[in-house]
Scaffold this motif. Structure first.
Motif, short mmCIF file in Angstrom:
data_model
loop_
_atom_site.label_atom_id
_atom_site.label_comp_id
_atom_site.label_asym_id
_atom_site.label_seq_id
_atom_site.Cartn_x
_atom_site.Cartn_y
_atom_site.Cartn_z
N PHE A 38 1.42 -1.03 -0.27
CA PHE A 38 -0.49 0.26 -0.26
C PHE A 38 1.06 1.14 -0.32
O PHE A 38 0.61 1.92 -0.56
CB PHE A 38 -0.57 -0.07 0.92
CG PHE A 38 -1.99 1.35 1.67
CD1 PHE A 38 -3.13 1.73 0.48
CD2 PHE A 38 -1.45 2.30 2.09
CE1 PHE A 38 -3.50 2.37 0.74
CE2 PHE A 38 -2.46 3.49 2.68
CZ PHE A 38 -3.32 3.36 1.44
N VAL A 39 1.68 1.22 1.30
CA VAL A 39 2.85 2.65 1.11
C VAL A 39 4.14 2.85 -0.69
O VAL A 39 3.90 3.55 -1.39
CB VAL A 39 3.67 2.57 2.01
CG1 VAL A 39 4.99 3.71 1.91
CG2 VAL A 39 2.84 2.42 3.45
N SER A 40 4.23 1.54 -0.82
CA SER A 40 4.43 1.72 -2.53
C SER A 40 3.59 1.75 -3.56
O SER A 40 3.84 2.91 -3.76
CB SER A 40 4.92 0.30 -2.66
OG SER A 40 6.15 -0.32 -1.65
N ALA A 41 2.96 2.02 -3.38
CA ALA A 41 1.32 2.18 -4.36
C ALA A 41 1.52 3.42 -4.51
O ALA A 41 1.06 4.58 -5.20
CB ALA A 41 0.22 1.10 -4.27
N LEU A 42 1.18 4.25 -2.79
CA LEU A 42 1.00 5.86 -2.96
C LEU A 42 2.16 6.55 -2.29
O LEU A 42 2.23 7.37 -3.40
CB LEU A 42 1.16 6.03 -0.69
CG LEU A 42 -0.81 5.65 -0.48
CD1 LEU A 42 -0.48 5.80 1.07
CD2 LEU A 42 -1.66 6.25 -1.21
N LEU A 43 3.64 5.85 -2.83
CA LEU A 43 4.90 6.44 -3.51
C LEU A 43 5.16 6.34 -4.85
O LEU A 43 5.46 7.44 -5.55
CB LEU A 43 5.95 6.04 -2.49
CG LEU A 43 6.18 6.30 -0.84
CD1 LEU A 43 7.17 5.05 -0.66
CD2 LEU A 43 6.07 7.75 -1.03
N VAL A 45 2.57 5.67 -7.22
CA VAL A 45 1.45 6.55 -8.40
C VAL A 45 2.07 7.53 -8.68
O VAL A 45 2.09 8.49 -9.57
CB VAL A 45 0.34 6.19 -8.02
CG1 VAL A 45 -0.57 6.83 -8.36
CG2 VAL A 45 0.06 4.98 -7.74
N PRO A 46 2.35 8.50 -7.30
CA PRO A 46 2.67 9.72 -7.65
C PRO A 46 3.53 10.22 -8.67
O PRO A 46 3.54 11.40 -9.62
CB PRO A 46 2.01 10.98 -6.14
CG PRO A 46 1.61 9.82 -5.68
CD PRO A 46 1.66 8.99 -5.84
N PRO A 70 9.00 1.35 2.81
CA PRO A 70 8.06 -0.13 2.19
C PRO A 70 9.15 -1.36 2.36
O PRO A 70 8.63 -2.14 2.57
CB PRO A 70 7.28 0.45 1.13
CG PRO A 70 7.40 1.46 0.25
CD PRO A 70 9.31 2.36 1.80
#
Length: 141
Positions: A38-43, A45-46, A70
């Protein structure tokens, strides 16, 4: 010399402790792996969106350093998933005429470690009684 009193865990209690010792690290490891994803995706994607809109700039590579968090969480999760729980000892304590021997007990939480075995002399012991519940036959007190 009287026969020593051996206090043991009931089989169902021992099995329940072993089941919890197995389940808890697996749940923590799985949760850590999901959190890392989840944290990887949050970092990411932007970062990908900014690079797609404005074009690649070398300074955006610095943002990749934040992926160390992450990665560390994922490594901890893998370690938790690989944790092999130790077996719970059958005997809890042995009371003889001379001493009280406590056996080594493993904790359900791996961070708590193992309670080391210990021996207490019974020189100053006046009575032994049940600390919880009604008094049972065979206990002095």
């Amino acid at each position: 010399m009287a026969e020593p009193l051996v206090v043991q865990l009931r089989p169902e209690t021992r099995q329940a402790l072993e089941r919890r010792a197995t389940r808890d690290p697996v749940l923590r490891g799985t949760a850590a792996m999901r959190l890392a994803l989840f944290v990887s995706a949050l970092l990411l994607v932007p970062l990908i969106a900014v690079n797609a809109i404005e074009g690649f700039r070398p300074r955006t590579l610095v943002l990749l350093l934040f992926l160390a968090v992450p990665a560390a969480i994922a490594l901890w999760g893998r370690r938790m998933l690989r944790t092999v729980p130790s077996e719970v000892a059958v005997d809890v304590l042995v009371i003889s005429d001379d001493d009280v021997r406590f056996e080594a007990l493993t904790a359900v939480n791996p961070a708590m470690g193992v309670a080391e075995p210990d021996v207490w002399p019974r020189v100053d012991t006046t009575s032994v009684r049940s600390a919880c519940g009604p008094r049972t036959p065979g206990w002095a007190g």
